[in-house]
Every structure is written in C-alpha cells, then in structure tokens.
Motif scaffolding. Sequence first.
Motif, mmCIF file in Angstrom:
data_model
loop_
_atom_site.group_PDB
_atom_site.id
_atom_site.type_symbol
_atom_site.label_atom_id
_atom_site.label_comp_id
_atom_site.label_asym_id
_atom_site.label_seq_id
_atom_site.Cartn_x
_atom_site.Cartn_y
_atom_site.Cartn_z
ATOM 1 N N SER A 73 0.827 -1.204 0.000
ATOM 2 C CA SER A 73 0.000 0.000 0.000
ATOM 3 C C SER A 73 0.861 1.254 0.000
ATOM 4 O O SER A 73 0.611 2.211 -0.763
ATOM 5 C CB SER A 73 -0.925 -0.005 1.215
ATOM 6 N N ASP B 291 1.397 4.031 -3.038
ATOM 7 C CA ASP B 291 1.187 5.457 -2.840
ATOM 8 C C ASP B 291 2.397 6.260 -3.313
ATOM 9 O O ASP B 291 2.244 7.282 -4.018
ATOM 10 C CB ASP B 291 0.922 5.731 -1.362
ATOM 11 N N LYS C 49 2.752 8.887 -6.598
ATOM 12 C CA LYS C 49 3.200 10.279 -6.475
ATOM 13 C C LYS C 49 4.367 10.572 -7.419
ATOM 14 O O LYS C 49 4.572 11.733 -7.809
ATOM 15 C CB LYS C 49 3.610 10.563 -5.032
ATOM 16 N N ALA D 159 2.377 1.359 -9.539
ATOM 17 C CA ALA D 159 1.536 1.686 -8.390
ATOM 18 C C ALA D 159 0.275 0.830 -8.393
ATOM 19 O O ALA D 159 -0.143 0.312 -7.340
ATOM 20 C CB ALA D 159 1.163 3.169 -8.413
ATOM 21 N N PHE E 79 -1.074 -1.637 -5.367
ATOM 22 C CA PHE E 79 -2.372 -1.488 -4.705
ATOM 23 C C PHE E 79 -3.198 -2.770 -4.812
ATOM 24 O O PHE E 79 -3.876 -3.171 -3.865
ATOM 25 C CB PHE E 79 -3.156 -0.314 -5.320
ATOM 26 N N ARG F 193 -8.052 2.837 -5.422
ATOM 27 C CA ARG F 193 -6.803 3.519 -5.691
ATOM 28 C C ARG F 193 -6.070 2.859 -6.876
ATOM 29 O O ARG F 193 -5.419 3.544 -7.665
ATOM 30 C CB ARG F 193 -5.911 3.516 -4.450
ATOM 31 N N CYS G 93 -5.235 4.523 -10.947
ATOM 32 C CA CYS G 93 -3.921 4.540 -11.596
ATOM 33 C C CYS G 93 -3.985 4.131 -13.070
ATOM 34 O O CYS G 93 -2.976 4.212 -13.773
ATOM 35 C CB CYS G 93 -2.950 3.602 -10.883
#
Length: 415
Positions: free
Chosen positions: A371, A375, A379, A386, A390, A409, A413
Amino acid sequence: MGESEVRRTVEAVWRMEAGRVVAGIAAIVRDVGQAEELAQDALVAALEQWPRDGVPAKPGAWLMTVGKRRAVDTVRRQQTQQRTLAELGRDLDEQVSPDFDARLDEPIEDDLLRLIFVACHPLLSPIARAALTLRLLGGLTTGEIARAFLTSESTVGQRITRAKQTLADARVPFEVPGRAERTERLDSVLEVVYLIFNEGYAATAGDDWMRPALSQEALRLARLLQGLMPDEPEVHGLAALLEIQASRTHARTAPDGTPILLNDQDRSRWDQLLIRRGLAALDKAHTGQPGPYVLQAEIAACHARARTPGETDWARIATLYAELARLVPSPVVELNRAVAVAQADGPAAGLELARALADDPALATYHLLPSVLGDLLAKLGRHDEARAEFERAAALTGNARERALLLDRAAACRP
C-alpha cells in the motif's frame, strides 16, 4: 421501572463494576477463575432480585457485597474439608474479615491492580490475555468478545477457560509483581491494552474499518491504569497515544463507512477534548528517557497540533520514528519512518527506504507495505507499478472496507 429497563440497568452497572467486583472477590479466594464465577453469581442474583425489589441505591456496592459474601462462604466450605470447626473459627478470624460493610469501604485499587497483572500475565498468549482482560475487567460476555474479534463464541470461551486454567496450574499469585519483574509484567499489560485498541481502531478483518466499542474499552483501561500507576511514564504515554488516536474516530469514515485517510480528514471533526486529554497525559509522561509508547504519543501529538496537513512537522515525525526504531527495532516502524521521510524529503527518498523492506519475511503478508509502495509510486507518476502494488495490497488485507479503498486507488492509476 419495568423489567426490561431494570435489566438494562443491571447490564450497564455490570459493565462499569465487573473489574472491581472480580478483583474484590479474588482478594478473598486468591483465584481469578473462581472469582469470576462468583462475580457471575452476583450478577445472576441482581437479575433475579432487582426487578422484584428495585435497583439499590448503590448498585456497585450491592454486587460487591453479594460477591464477597459468596466468596467467604466458599472459603469456609473449603476450609471445613481440612480443619475442625474449632480450627476453622480461629483461622477465619485471622484470614477473612466478617465485617463486610467495613470491607466495602476499603479501597479496591490495590485489588484491581493485582487483577490486571494476573489477567495480562506473560504466560498467556497476547490474544488470550486480551480476551481474559475484556472478560474480567471489562465485563464483556463471551459473545461480545467473539463479535469484537470476529471469531466464534466457542473459540473465545475455550481461550478464556484455558487461560484461567493455565494461571491456576502455574499457581500465579494474586499480587502486584515485585520490582524485579515489574517492568516485564507492565510491558505485558500495556501490550494487551494496545492490542485491544488497535483491533478497534483498524480492524484486521470484517466488513467495518473500525470497531469503536473495542477502542473505547481500551481507552477506559488506559485511564484506569493511569489512576492505578501514576508514577509510570509509559502508562501515561500509552494513555496519551490512545486519547489522541481516538480523537480522530468521527473523521475516519464517511457516512457510508468508507475509510478516509489521514490527510483527507476534516480536522474540525477531531475531538478536541480527547486531544487535550492526550497532550496532558503526554506532559505527565515526560520524565527521563522516553519509552516506545511515549515516542508514539509524541508522533500522534505532531498530527494533533497541525491544523492542516501542510502544517504537519514531518521532519520531527521522521526523527521520532528513527528513535523508536533504535529502541524497538521493527520493520513496521521502519515502514512508518519511510512514509514520514517521503513527506519530509519527497516520495523518492521514502520509496528507497520502503523498497529496502520488500524482502523482509516479517512483512511478506503485511498489506501496508505494498500500500505504501503504491502510494509513493503514484506520487512519482509510475502508475502501472503503483496499480500492481495497490492490487497486491488489496489481496492481502482481510478487511472489506480497506480492500475496496485499495482497489479504488488501483483503478485510479489506470490511464
């Protein structure tokens, strides 16, 4: 007062007084298993008599009196099997005071402290200690504990029964441990309260992200420990940590139960009374070298003092996590430090630290590692990587709400 209202009153009084009643009885019979059974007998007597005779003016004292009388009767029966009546009469004068009203006026705090140390004895597994503590000190039923930990009632019942038998077989004395073993035993007590709180604050499994009733019970126990052990900095540290963490409860979920992450929370919904209580407890903890709970409370205080996410002193938090890692080395602490470093120095710096933990076997099934990686990768604009992280995190978590959040999430992406 109707019968159903009286029953609710009995249950409410029991929830508040169970620990004290069990502790007072255990001081007489010197056995927590037997004390809990006699306390349950007093509860049954209340359920039978209060609807008929009315709720007494001092219901807690009533339960204590009935429980202690039954404890003394039990002691007498046990001694009758071993001594003559003449010897029994003489010994009872020495061992058990027949002046029950006077006993009720005696402070119960010492007995309560003894009960806490026995229920949280290191002989027991952490989950057994938690179940026994909730049973003896919280007055929770086996069914309530089972629902709280999302397990079967029979499993919880077996754990509690085995725990009491283990204590009896080991002849664990009903006493506060001596100075030599006090630190180890206190660590065990604090660990149990911390475990109970965390299971309520971020449930490991089930359909709800939080189970506030468990967190509230842990908070009550932490406050109780503060009163019983006012000279222990780590007790105040734990209380401070739980007060501040609990202050965010109402801001951590949307009306439909969807989790809201820390930086997205409406901080006007944080409970300022709990924050003030937490900061006051933290002030009491500042004596000597800080322990792990004091350091964690300091971290929580950094968040509590920030009016907006942008005001958070992430450099201070990263330093505190580094101190915590030196004190209690743990890959989970290092992962939290990576998050703080990412906030203070940028996602690339945090990603480097988090990547270094990827091969740690202790984190192989820990969903928060992928996780965090997801994240930080997001970013940095590395969306395909990513998304994979997730999705991996979603597969590892046992909590339905958290799984849905992680999958959302991951979907975000996608191009």
